[in-house]
Scaffold this motif. Structure first.
Motif, PDB file in Angstrom:
ATOM      1  N   GLY A 187      -0.015  12.557  76.271  1.00 38.41           N
ATOM      2  CA  GLY A 187      -1.317  12.675  76.920  1.00 38.41           C
ATOM      3  C   GLY A 187      -2.409  12.966  75.908  1.00 38.41           C
ATOM      4  N   GLU A 188      -3.405  13.721  76.329  1.00 41.04           N
ATOM      5  CA  GLU A 188      -4.507  14.029  75.430  1.00 41.04           C
ATOM      6  C   GLU A 188      -4.025  14.878  74.259  1.00 41.04           C
ATOM      7  N   ARG A 189      -4.657  14.657  73.113  1.00 41.06           N
ATOM      8  CA  ARG A 189      -4.225  15.325  71.890  1.00 41.06           C
ATOM      9  C   ARG A 189      -4.272  16.854  72.003  1.00 41.06           C
ATOM     10  N   ALA A 190      -5.366  17.404  72.528  1.00 45.78           N
ATOM     11  CA  ALA A 190      -5.508  18.865  72.626  1.00 45.78           C
ATOM     12  C   ALA A 190      -4.406  19.451  73.500  1.00 45.78           C
ATOM     13  N   GLU A 191      -4.062  18.741  74.554  1.00 47.48           N
ATOM     14  CA  GLU A 191      -3.009  19.209  75.466  1.00 47.48           C
ATOM     15  C   GLU A 191      -1.651  19.205  74.753  1.00 47.48           C
ATOM     16  N   LEU A 192      -1.405  18.171  73.975  1.00 46.34           N
ATOM     17  CA  LEU A 192      -0.142  18.081  73.230  1.00 46.34           C
ATOM     18  C   LEU A 192      -0.031  19.203  72.215  1.00 46.34           C
ATOM     19  N   ASP A 193      -1.104  19.460  71.502  1.00 40.40           N
ATOM     20  CA  ASP A 193      -1.105  20.545  70.524  1.00 40.40           C
ATOM     21  C   ASP A 193      -0.781  21.877  71.175  1.00 40.40           C
ATOM     22  N   ALA A 194      -1.394  22.135  72.326  1.00 38.42           N
ATOM     23  CA  ALA A 194      -1.162  23.399  73.020  1.00 38.42           C
ATOM     24  C   ALA A 194       0.296  23.522  73.445  1.00 38.42           C
ATOM     25  N   ALA A 195       0.868  22.421  73.953  1.00 37.33           N
ATOM     26  CA  ALA A 195       2.262  22.444  74.398  1.00 37.33           C
ATOM     27  C   ALA A 195       3.206  22.679  73.224  1.00 37.33           C
ATOM     28  N   ALA A 196       2.955  21.961  72.123  1.00 37.32           N
ATOM     29  CA  ALA A 196       3.836  22.096  70.958  1.00 37.32           C
ATOM     30  C   ALA A 196       3.690  23.467  70.314  1.00 37.32           C
ATOM     31  N   ARG A 197       2.469  23.969  70.274  1.00 34.05           N
ATOM     32  CA  ARG A 197       2.235  25.294  69.699  1.00 34.05           C
ATOM     33  C   ARG A 197       2.973  26.366  70.505  1.00 34.05           C
ATOM     34  N   GLY A 198       2.852  26.295  71.831  1.00 32.43           N
ATOM     35  CA  GLY A 198       3.526  27.267  72.688  1.00 32.43           C
ATOM     36  C   GLY A 198       5.034  27.187  72.562  1.00 32.43           C
ATOM     37  N   LEU A 199       5.557  25.967  72.474  1.00 37.24           N
ATOM     38  CA  LEU A 199       7.001  25.783  72.334  1.00 37.24           C
ATOM     39  C   LEU A 199       7.496  26.339  71.002  1.00 37.24           C
ATOM     40  N   THR A 200       6.740  26.100  69.942  1.00 39.17           N
ATOM     41  CA  THR A 200       7.126  26.618  68.624  1.00 39.17           C
ATOM     42  C   THR A 200       7.176  28.142  68.636  1.00 39.17           C
ATOM     43  N   GLU A 201       6.196  28.759  69.277  1.00 44.05           N
ATOM     44  CA  GLU A 201       6.187  30.224  69.379  1.00 44.05           C
ATOM     45  C   GLU A 201       7.400  30.732  70.153  1.00 44.05           C
ATOM     46  N   ARG A 202       7.772  30.026  71.227  1.00 44.25           N
ATOM     47  CA  ARG A 202       8.941  30.427  72.007  1.00 44.25           C
ATOM     48  C   ARG A 202      10.217  30.291  71.176  1.00 44.25           C
ATOM     49  N   LEU A 203      10.316  29.206  70.413  1.00 44.74           N
ATOM     50  CA  LEU A 203      11.497  29.006  69.566  1.00 44.74           C
ATOM     51  C   LEU A 203      11.609  30.107  68.516  1.00 44.74           C
ATOM     52  N   ARG A 204      10.490  30.481  67.914  1.00 40.33           N
ATOM     53  CA  ARG A 204      10.513  31.547  66.899  1.00 40.33           C
ATOM     54  C   ARG A 204      10.969  32.866  67.521  1.00 40.33           C
ATOM     55  N   ALA A 205      10.555  33.106  68.766  1.00 40.50           N
ATOM     56  CA  ALA A 205      10.970  34.329  69.460  1.00 40.50           C
ATOM     57  C   ALA A 205      12.480  34.355  69.671  1.00 40.50           C
ATOM     58  N   HIS A 206      13.086  33.174  69.694  1.00 42.92           N
ATOM     59  CA  HIS A 206      14.541  33.088  69.858  1.00 42.92           C
ATOM     60  C   HIS A 206      15.265  32.980  68.515  1.00 42.92           C
ATOM     61  N   GLY A 207      14.524  33.146  67.418  1.00 42.67           N
ATOM     62  CA  GLY A 207      15.159  33.204  66.110  1.00 42.67           C
ATOM     63  C   GLY A 207      15.181  31.910  65.327  1.00 42.67           C
ATOM     64  N   ALA A 208      14.517  30.857  65.811  1.00 43.33           N
ATOM     65  CA  ALA A 208      14.469  29.600  65.057  1.00 43.33           C
ATOM     66  C   ALA A 208      13.620  29.797  63.809  1.00 43.33           C
ATOM     67  N   GLU A 209      14.219  29.619  62.651  1.00 42.35           N
ATOM     68  CA  GLU A 209      13.505  29.861  61.395  1.00 42.35           C
ATOM     69  C   GLU A 209      12.638  28.668  60.985  1.00 42.35           C
ATOM     70  N   THR A 210      13.083  27.460  61.341  1.00 40.02           N
ATOM     71  CA  THR A 210      12.383  26.260  60.894  1.00 40.02           C
ATOM     72  C   THR A 210      12.189  25.315  62.071  1.00 40.02           C
ATOM     73  N   ALA A 211      10.937  24.938  62.325  1.00 40.94           N
ATOM     74  CA  ALA A 211      10.617  24.033  63.428  1.00 40.94           C
ATOM     75  C   ALA A 211       9.676  22.944  62.929  1.00 40.94           C
ATOM     76  N   CYS A 212      10.036  21.697  63.199  1.00 44.55           N
ATOM     77  CA  CYS A 212       9.170  20.563  62.854  1.00 44.55           C
ATOM     78  C   CYS A 212       8.785  19.861  64.143  1.00 44.55           C
ATOM     79  N   VAL A 213       7.529  19.464  64.217  1.00 43.04           N
ATOM     80  CA  VAL A 213       7.005  18.951  65.475  1.00 43.04           C
ATOM     81  C   VAL A 213       6.779  17.445  65.400  1.00 43.04           C
ATOM     82  N   GLY A 214       7.255  16.749  66.428  1.00 41.91           N
ATOM     83  CA  GLY A 214       7.061  15.310  66.518  1.00 41.91           C
ATOM     84  C   GLY A 214       6.435  14.972  67.853  1.00 41.91           C
ATOM     85  N   ILE A 215       5.163  14.617  67.841  1.00 44.51           N
ATOM     86  CA  ILE A 215       4.438  14.411  69.112  1.00 44.51           C
ATOM     87  C   ILE A 215       3.476  13.234  68.996  1.00 44.51           C
ATOM     88  N   GLY A 216       3.935  12.140  68.438  1.00 42.40           N
ATOM     89  CA  GLY A 216       3.039  11.000  68.285  1.00 42.40           C
ATOM     90  C   GLY A 216       2.019  11.221  67.187  1.00 42.40           C
TER      91      GLY A 216
END
Length: 264
Positions: A187-216
C-alpha cells in the motif's frame, strides 16, 4: 539459535559498523540464463550488496510480484534444474567474498531431499536458506539439518504474526529475520514503513538480534528509511527489472545507486 557464527549475521553487523546497515540483493538463478545470472550476482556483490539472495525458480511462486514471476518462469522455460543453484552459488563464491543465501519455496527442497540439498549447498559455499512458506513449528527437520551443516535458516515475520509466533521465529532464525510489512499487495509507503517499524520493534522485544526488512524497497531513499529501524534492507524487483531491461551493466549501476541509501 545455533552457537556457530553466521556468515550472514557477520556481514550485516559489519555493514552496520561501517555504514547505516546492510543491503541484501535478490536475483533469480537462471535468468535470463545461468551464466548471465552468475555474472549478475557477482556484479551485484561488487557494486554494493552485502548479502546475496539467489532465488530458486519455482512453478508456483505465490509470494512473488509480476516482475520476479516473469523472470523465474523464463528460467524454468529455459530448462532450469535445481542442481544449477549449487553451481551458481559455487561460481559466485569463487569470485566474491559475500554470503549467498538461497530463497526457495519448501517443495523443491523436499523433493530434492532436505539433507541432500543442505549438503550440496554447504559444499558450494552457500550460507543458508530463506524459506517464505514454512514456519519454524513445521520445520523440525530443516532446523536439525541446518544446524548440522552450519547453514543459516531465515524465517519470515509479518505484522499479522502473533506474539507467540514472533517468539518462535526470533528463537529459530539465524542470519536475520526477514521482516515483511504485509503478506498482500503493498500500500502507501508511509503505511508500510509504520507496519515494518512496529514489527521490527516487536521482534527485538522477543530477542531477535538482526532484522532485515523487505517491503517493495526500490530506491536509495527507501533503503535509508528502512535502516532507521532495521539492520538491513532487501531489494529484489528493482534489481530484476534492471537486469531485464539493461543487462548486467544496468544492474550494476542500479545497485550502486540504491546502495547510496546505506551510507551515513
Amino acid at each position: 539459535m545455533s552457537v556457530r557464527e553466521s556468515q550472514v549475521e557477520a556481514a550485516v553487523r559489519a555493514a552496520k559498523r561501517e555504514r547505516r546497515g546492510a543491503l541484501v540483493g535478490y536475483l533469480p538463478v537462471g535468468f535470463p540464463d545461468l551464466d548471465t545470472s552468475v555474472e549478475a550476482a557477482i556484479a551485484m556483490a561488487r557494486s554494493g550488496a552485502d548479502v546475496l539472495e539467489l532465488g530458486l525458480p519455482y512453478s508456483d511462486p505465490v509470494m512473488d510480484g509480476v516482475v520476479i514471476q516473469e523472470a523465474t518462469q523464463q528460467a524454468l522455460r529455459a530448462g532450469f534444474r535445481v542442481a544449477q543453484v549449487f553451481e551458481a552459488v559455487r561460481r559466485v563464491r569463487e569470485a566474491v567474498d559475500v554470503p549467498v543465501l538461497v530463497m526457495t519455496y519448501w517443495n523443491p527442497v523436499l523433493q530434492y531431499g532436505v539433507e541432500r540439498f543442505a549438503e550440496q549447498l554447504a559444499a558450494a559455499g552457500g550460507a543458508g536458506l530463506i524459506t517464505p512458506d514454512i514456519t519454524p513449528d513445521s520445520a523440525a527437520e530443516w532446523i536439525e539439518v541446518s544446524d548440522r551443516f552450519g547453514l543459516d535458516r531465515v524465517f519470515l515475520a509479518a505484522p499479522t504474526s502473533s506474539e507467540e509466533r514472533l517468539e518462535l521465529v526470533a528463537r529459530s532464525t539465524t542470519g536475520f529475520v526477514y521482516t515483511v510489512s504485509t503478506m498482500g499487495i503493498t500500500g502507501e509507503r508511509a503505511e508500510l514503513d509504520a507496519a515494518a517499524r512496529g514489527l521490527t520493534e516487536r521482534l527485538r522485544a522477543h530477542g531477535a538480534e538482526t532484522a532485515c526488512v523487505g517491503i517493495g524497497i526500490s530506491t536509495a531513499e527507501q533503503v535509508a528509511s528502512a535502516l532507521d529501524y532495521a539492520d538491513g534492507a532487501i531489494v529484489g524487483t528493482a534489481f530484476v527489472r534492471a537486469l531485464r531491461d539493461g543487462g548486467v551493466p544496468r544492474l550494476a549501476e542500479t545497485v550502486r545507486e540504491i546502495a547510496e541509501g546505506t551510507k551515513r
